[in-house]
Design a protein around this motif. Structure first.
Motif, PDB file in Angstrom:
ATOM      1  N   ALA A  95       0.845  -1.198   0.000  1.00 30.82           N
ATOM      2  CA  ALA A  95       0.000   0.000   0.000  1.00 30.82           C
ATOM      3  C   ALA A  95       0.879   1.246   0.000  1.00 30.82           C
ATOM      4  O   ALA A  95       1.810   1.366   0.806  1.00 30.82           O
ATOM      5  CB  ALA A  95      -0.913   0.005   1.219  1.00 30.82           C
ATOM      6  N   GLU A  97       0.845   5.308   0.535  1.00 30.44           N
ATOM      7  CA  GLU A  97       0.043   6.318   1.212  1.00 30.44           C
ATOM      8  C   GLU A  97      -0.446   7.365   0.210  1.00 30.44           C
ATOM      9  O   GLU A  97       0.326   7.856  -0.619  1.00 30.44           O
ATOM     10  CB  GLU A  97       0.881   6.981   2.303  1.00 30.44           C
ATOM     11  N   GLN A  98      -1.731   7.692   0.289  1.00 28.98           N
ATOM     12  CA  GLN A  98      -2.293   8.721  -0.588  1.00 28.98           C
ATOM     13  C   GLN A  98      -1.950  10.087  -0.003  1.00 28.98           C
ATOM     14  O   GLN A  98      -2.342  10.411   1.111  1.00 28.98           O
ATOM     15  CB  GLN A  98      -3.803   8.561  -0.708  1.00 28.98           C
ATOM     16  N   GLN A 111      -1.144   6.091 -11.492  1.00 29.44           N
ATOM     17  CA  GLN A 111      -2.062   5.243 -10.741  1.00 29.44           C
ATOM     18  C   GLN A 111      -3.184   6.064 -10.119  1.00 29.44           C
ATOM     19  O   GLN A 111      -3.000   7.234  -9.782  1.00 29.44           O
ATOM     20  CB  GLN A 111      -1.308   4.490  -9.645  1.00 29.44           C
ATOM     21  N   GLU A 112      -4.335   5.440  -9.938  1.00 32.99           N
ATOM     22  CA  GLU A 112      -5.497   6.056  -9.297  1.00 32.99           C
ATOM     23  C   GLU A 112      -5.702   5.396  -7.940  1.00 32.99           C
ATOM     24  O   GLU A 112      -5.444   4.201  -7.791  1.00 32.99           O
ATOM     25  CB  GLU A 112      -6.746   5.863 -10.165  1.00 32.99           C
ATOM     26  N   PRO A 113      -6.200   6.142  -6.937  1.00 36.02           N
ATOM     27  CA  PRO A 113      -6.430   5.530  -5.633  1.00 36.02           C
ATOM     28  C   PRO A 113      -7.550   4.493  -5.710  1.00 36.02           C
ATOM     29  O   PRO A 113      -8.384   4.596  -6.585  1.00 36.02           O
ATOM     30  CB  PRO A 113      -6.830   6.695  -4.738  1.00 36.02           C
ATOM     31  N   PRO A 114      -7.586   3.535  -4.823  1.00 38.08           N
ATOM     32  CA  PRO A 114      -6.659   3.296  -3.715  1.00 38.08           C
ATOM     33  C   PRO A 114      -5.353   2.686  -4.231  1.00 38.08           C
ATOM     34  O   PRO A 114      -5.366   1.918  -5.187  1.00 38.08           O
ATOM     35  CB  PRO A 114      -7.408   2.303  -2.832  1.00 38.08           C
ATOM     36  N   PHE A 115      -4.288   3.052  -3.598  1.00 46.53           N
ATOM     37  CA  PHE A 115      -2.969   2.618  -4.038  1.00 46.53           C
ATOM     38  C   PHE A 115      -2.581   1.331  -3.307  1.00 46.53           C
ATOM     39  O   PHE A 115      -1.697   1.319  -2.465  1.00 46.53           O
ATOM     40  CB  PHE A 115      -1.936   3.712  -3.798  1.00 46.53           C
ATOM     41  N   GLU A 116      -3.265   0.241  -3.621  1.00 49.03           N
ATOM     42  CA  GLU A 116      -3.008  -1.067  -3.007  1.00 49.03           C
ATOM     43  C   GLU A 116      -2.751  -2.076  -4.114  1.00 49.03           C
ATOM     44  O   GLU A 116      -3.535  -2.181  -5.060  1.00 49.03           O
ATOM     45  CB  GLU A 116      -4.191  -1.503  -2.153  1.00 49.03           C
TER      46      GLU A 116
END
Length: 178
Positions: A95, A97-98, A111-116
């Motif tokens: 993960a 952090e945003q 990349q687009e959230p969520p960043f997992e």
């Protein structure tokens, strides 16, 4: 009373004033060094939550974050994750952090959230290298540092892998011709 009897008192008073003046010199000299602007304080160590004993993720030394004051509008990060346990490591996510002002690129794609990102199952001794680029986004404030964390997550548990910082460059002042 004679003036001769007061000389020892005058000498003691002058000696006492001299001692006090000399004693205050080191504190007056060192006081500017104690100001927070001039101190060099190491970054805090954040304790990490341990993974189960049978699946132990570890990370080797990642790419270094630039020294404070060095402008780094982007960082290429290679983060090795290794299973040092005795059982297969499965169900983990990496993960990011945003953080407003920071965007992440994986294989040159923003990349687009969520960043997992799911981590493939790792057998004991196996290693995976998570690679990405963190860079300043268009909405970042100039001359601002943006710290962010990379964690390894499994269910409700998380382990801090590394902290990084990207710094937005400062706007140039206009040329006045002077």
């Amino acid at each position: 009373m004679k003036n001769g009897n007061l000389w020892p008192r005058y000498i003691m008073a002058i000696a006492l004033i001299g001692i006090l003046a000399l004693a205050s010199v080191p504190s007056a000299w060192a006081a500017p060094l104690a100001q927070p602007v001039r101190q060099t304080v190491p970054s805090p160590t954040v304790p990490a939550t341990a993974a189960p004993a049978t699946a132990v993720p570890t990370t080797a030394a990642p790419a270094a974050t630039p020294e404070p004051g060095v402008i780094a509008p982007s960082l290429e990060i290679r983060l090795p994750i290794q299973n040092e346990g005795t059982a297969t490591m499965s169900g983990y996510l990496v993960a990011l952090e945003q953080v407003a002002g920071v965007e992440y690129l994986i294989e040159d794609v923003v990349q687009e959230p969520p960043f997992e990102y799911p981590l493939a199952d790792l057998a004991p001794g196996q290693e995976f290298i998570f690679e990405f680029v963190a860079r300043i986004s268009a909405d970042a404030m100039p001359c601002t540092s943006y710290p962010f964390k990379v964690t390894l997550v499994k269910g409700a548990e998380s382990t801090l892998l590394q902290e990084y910082t990207v710094t937005a460059p400062c706007d140039l002042l206009p040329d006045t011709g002077v």
